[in-house]
Enzyme design. Structure first.
Site, PDB file in Angstrom:
ATOM      1  N   LYS A 167     -25.049  10.633  -3.227  1.00 20.50           N
ATOM      2  CA  LYS A 167     -24.019  11.518  -3.802  1.00 20.50           C
ATOM      3  C   LYS A 167     -24.638  12.834  -4.317  1.00 20.50           C
ATOM      4  O   LYS A 167     -25.825  13.053  -4.165  1.00 20.50           O
ATOM      5  CB  LYS A 167     -23.277  10.770  -4.912  1.00 20.50           C
ATOM      6  CG  LYS A 167     -22.698   9.414  -4.466  1.00 20.50           C
ATOM      7  CD  LYS A 167     -21.595   9.554  -3.416  1.00 20.50           C
ATOM      8  CE  LYS A 167     -21.313   8.272  -2.652  1.00 20.50           C
ATOM      9  NZ  LYS A 167     -20.710   7.193  -3.391  1.00 20.50           N
TER      10      LYS A 167
HETATM   11  C1  LIG Z   1     -20.022   5.901  -3.352  1.00 18.45           C
HETATM   12  C2  LIG Z   1     -18.572   5.666  -3.524  1.00 18.45           C
HETATM   13  C3  LIG Z   1     -18.083   4.662  -4.369  1.00 18.45           C
HETATM   14  C4  LIG Z   1     -18.945   3.636  -5.031  1.00 18.45           C
HETATM   15  O1  LIG Z   1     -19.991   4.129  -5.786  1.00 18.45           O
HETATM   16  P1  LIG Z   1     -21.266   3.196  -6.063  1.00 18.45           P
HETATM   17  O2  LIG Z   1     -22.010   3.998  -7.101  1.00 18.45           O
HETATM   18  O3  LIG Z   1     -22.019   3.070  -4.787  1.00 18.45           O
HETATM   19  O4  LIG Z   1     -20.786   1.903  -6.595  1.00 18.45           O
HETATM   20  C5  LIG Z   1     -16.714   4.572  -4.542  1.00 18.45           C
HETATM   21  N1  LIG Z   1     -15.872   5.392  -3.907  1.00 18.45           N
HETATM   22  C6  LIG Z   1     -16.303   6.352  -3.058  1.00 18.45           C
HETATM   23  C7  LIG Z   1     -15.311   7.241  -2.397  1.00 18.45           C
HETATM   24  C8  LIG Z   1     -17.664   6.505  -2.829  1.00 18.45           C
HETATM   25  O5  LIG Z   1     -18.093   7.432  -1.971  1.00 18.45           O
END
Ligand SMILES: *Cc1c(COP(=O)(O)O)cnc(C)c1O
Length: 383
Positions: free
Chosen positions: A185
Site C-alpha cells: 500500500k
Molecule cells: C489491502 C486491502 C485490505 C486489507 O488490508 P490488510 O492490511 O492486508 O489486512 C482491505 N481492502 C482493500 C481494498 C485492500 O486493498
C-alpha cells in the site's frame, strides 16, 4: 528486449529515517501500546480531517472493528462492491451478517450508487464503499442514499489514503474509513491498519474491540480491576510499527505526487493505443493511484489479457489482476448463494483488467520500459 528488468507492481520504500525511528522505538522501553501508537493515530486522523483514529494490526482488523462499531449483527445485510479484495466483504461475514454485492460503474469500477439503491432491503444496515485503485467513490450520492434509508456509510480507503473528492479528503467522506499499511500500500508498518472517524462513540467501541472487549476504565479503580464487557480480539499494533508509520507518513505527500506523475506518463502513452484504455476518472477526484489499471478492449479480451500478462511477466514485470470479483469465490458461492451473472459489469471488467507497476521509487526509465514492453506484447499478439 535484451535487458530484462525486474519491476514488481508495487514496492515499499524504507530509508535511514525509518530505520532510526524503529530503532528509537525499540530502545525506548515501550514495545506496544505506548506513546507512538497515540501519536500515529493523531497524525493519521489529522491528515484525514477527522477527530479520531484507532490503529490496529491490519487493514482487515480495521474493517472488522468498523463493522463492530456499527453494531452489525447476524441477519443484517451490508452492501459491498465485488471489485475489491475479499477482506472488504469478509468483515461483514465475521459478524454473522451477509454481504450483498452491488455492481460497479463500468468506467471507474467504483460501486455504482444506482446499483446500491436496487440492493437495499429491510435487512440492510449499511454500505461499504471501496475506493478502488485509489480514487474516491461518489460519496455525495452514497451519502444521500445512506441518509434516506438510515444506513451507515463506511469507506474502505485501503487504496486511497491521501486522495480527495471535491476538496474533501478521504477519511472525512464516510462515517468510518479504514486504511491498510501492508507493504504494497501507499505507506507501511509491515502489517497494520487504522480506522478513522469523526464519531466519538465509534472511536470508543473500536478501542475496546481491539483489546479483547476490555474497557480501559479500570485504571481509575483498584489496581487490578477490569471488565470484559463484550467479545473482542487482540488487534493491537506495536509501538515500533507506529514509529515506522509516523516516519513513512512524513513522505506520503511526495510519494502521492510521484504516483500522479507516473500515472500521467502512462496516460499520455496509452491514450494513443486502441487495444486498451486506462480506467475512467471520477469527477472531482484527486486520485492517489494505489494501482494503475488498464482494461483491454475489443474481442477476446480474456485471451488477450492472458497473453499480455504472460509476456509482461516473462519480461520481468510483476503485473497483477485486481480483482477476481469477490462474489465468484467458492466461499461466497457456497455460503451466500452468489453466482456468475450477479454483477455483470464487474465480471466483464475482470476479463480484461491488468494492474501495471506503480510505486514512487519507479524511475522515468522504468515507466518507459513498461510502456515499451506493453507495446511489444500488443504487436506480438496482433501478429
Ligand atoms: C489491502 C486491502 C485490505 C486489507 O488490508 P490488510 O492490511 O492486508 O489486512 C482491505 N481492502 C482493500 C481494498 C485492500 O486493498
Amino acid at each position: 528486449m535484451a535487458d530484462c528488468k525486474k519491476i514488481p507492481y508495487g514496492r515499499q520504500s524504507i530509508d535511514e529515517q525509518d530505520l532510526k525511528a524503529v530503532a528509537d522505538a525499540l530502545n525506548s522501553g515501550w514495545l506496544t501500546t505506548g506513546p507512538r501508537v497515540a501519536e500515529f493515530e493523531r497524525a493519521v486522523a489529522d491528515m484525514s480531517g477527522v477527530a479520531h483514529g484507532v490503529a490496529v494490526n491490519s487493514g482487515t482488523a480495521a474493517l472488522h472493528a468498523a463493522m463492530y462499531a456499527f453494531d452489525v449483527q447476524k441477519g443484517d445485510e451490508v452492501i459491498v462492491p465485488p471489485m475489491t479484495f475479499a477482506a472488504s466483504a469478509n468483515c461483514v461475514a465475521y459478524m454473522g451478517a451477509a454481504p450483498v454485492f452491488a455492481d460497479v460503474d463500468p468506467r471507474t469500477l467504483l460501486i455504482d450508487p444506482a446499483e446500491v439503491e436496487k440492493k437495499i432491503s429491510s435487512r440492510t444496515k449499511g454500505i461499504i464503499a471501496v475506493d478502488y485503485a485509489g480514487q474516491p467513490c461518489d460519496y455525495s450520492a452514497l451519502r444521500e442514499i445512506a441518509d434516506r434509508h438510515g444506513l451507515f456509510l463506511a469507506a474502505d480507503g485501503c487504496h486511497s489514503i491521501g486522495a480527495s473528492l471535491n476538496g474533501k479528503c478521504v477519511g472525512s467522506l464516510a462515517d468510518i474509513t479504514t486504511y491498510s499499511f501492508h507493504p504494497v500500500k501507499h505507506m507501511t508498518t509491515g502489517e497494520g491498519g487504522m480506522a478513522v472517524t469523526g464519531n466519538a462513540d465509534y472511536d470508543k467501541r473500536m478501542r475496546v474491540f481491539r483489546n479483547h472487549g476490555i474497557t480501559a476504565d479500570f485504571r481509575q479503580r483498584d489496581g487490578w480491576f477490569y471488565e470484559m464487557q463484550d467479545l473482542g480480539f487482540n488487534y493491537r499494533i506495536t509501538d515500533f510499527q507506529c514509529a515506522l508509520g509516523l516516519s513513512q507518513l512524513s513522505r506520503l505527500p511526495e510519494w502521492i505526487e510521484r504516483r500522479r506523475e507516473i500515472a500521467a506518463m502512462y496516460d499520455k502513452k496509452f491514450a494513443a493505443m486502441e487495444a486498451l484504455s486506462p480506467l475512467g476518472r471520477q469527477a472531482g477526484a484527486e486520485h492517489a493511484y494505489h494501482l494503475y489499471v488498464i482494461n483491454l478492449q475489443g474481442e477476446k479480451r480474456s485471451e488477450k489479457r492472458k497473453l499480455l500478462f504472460d509476456f509482461l511477466r516473462e519480461h520481468g514485470l510483476g503485473v497483477q489482476v485486481h480483482y477476481i470479483p469477490v462474489h465468484l469465490h467458492p466461499y461466497y458461492k457456497d455460503n451466500f448463494g452468489t453466482h456468475e451473472g450477479m454483477c455483470p459489469v464487474a465480471e466483464s471488467a475482470y476479463e480484461g483488467i491488468l494492474s501495471l507497476p506503480m510505486f514512487p521509487l519507479m524511475e522515468d526509465g522504468d515507466v518507459a520500459y513498461v510502456v515499451k514492453t506493453v507495446e511489444a506484447a500488443l504487436a506480438e499478439n496482433s501478429a
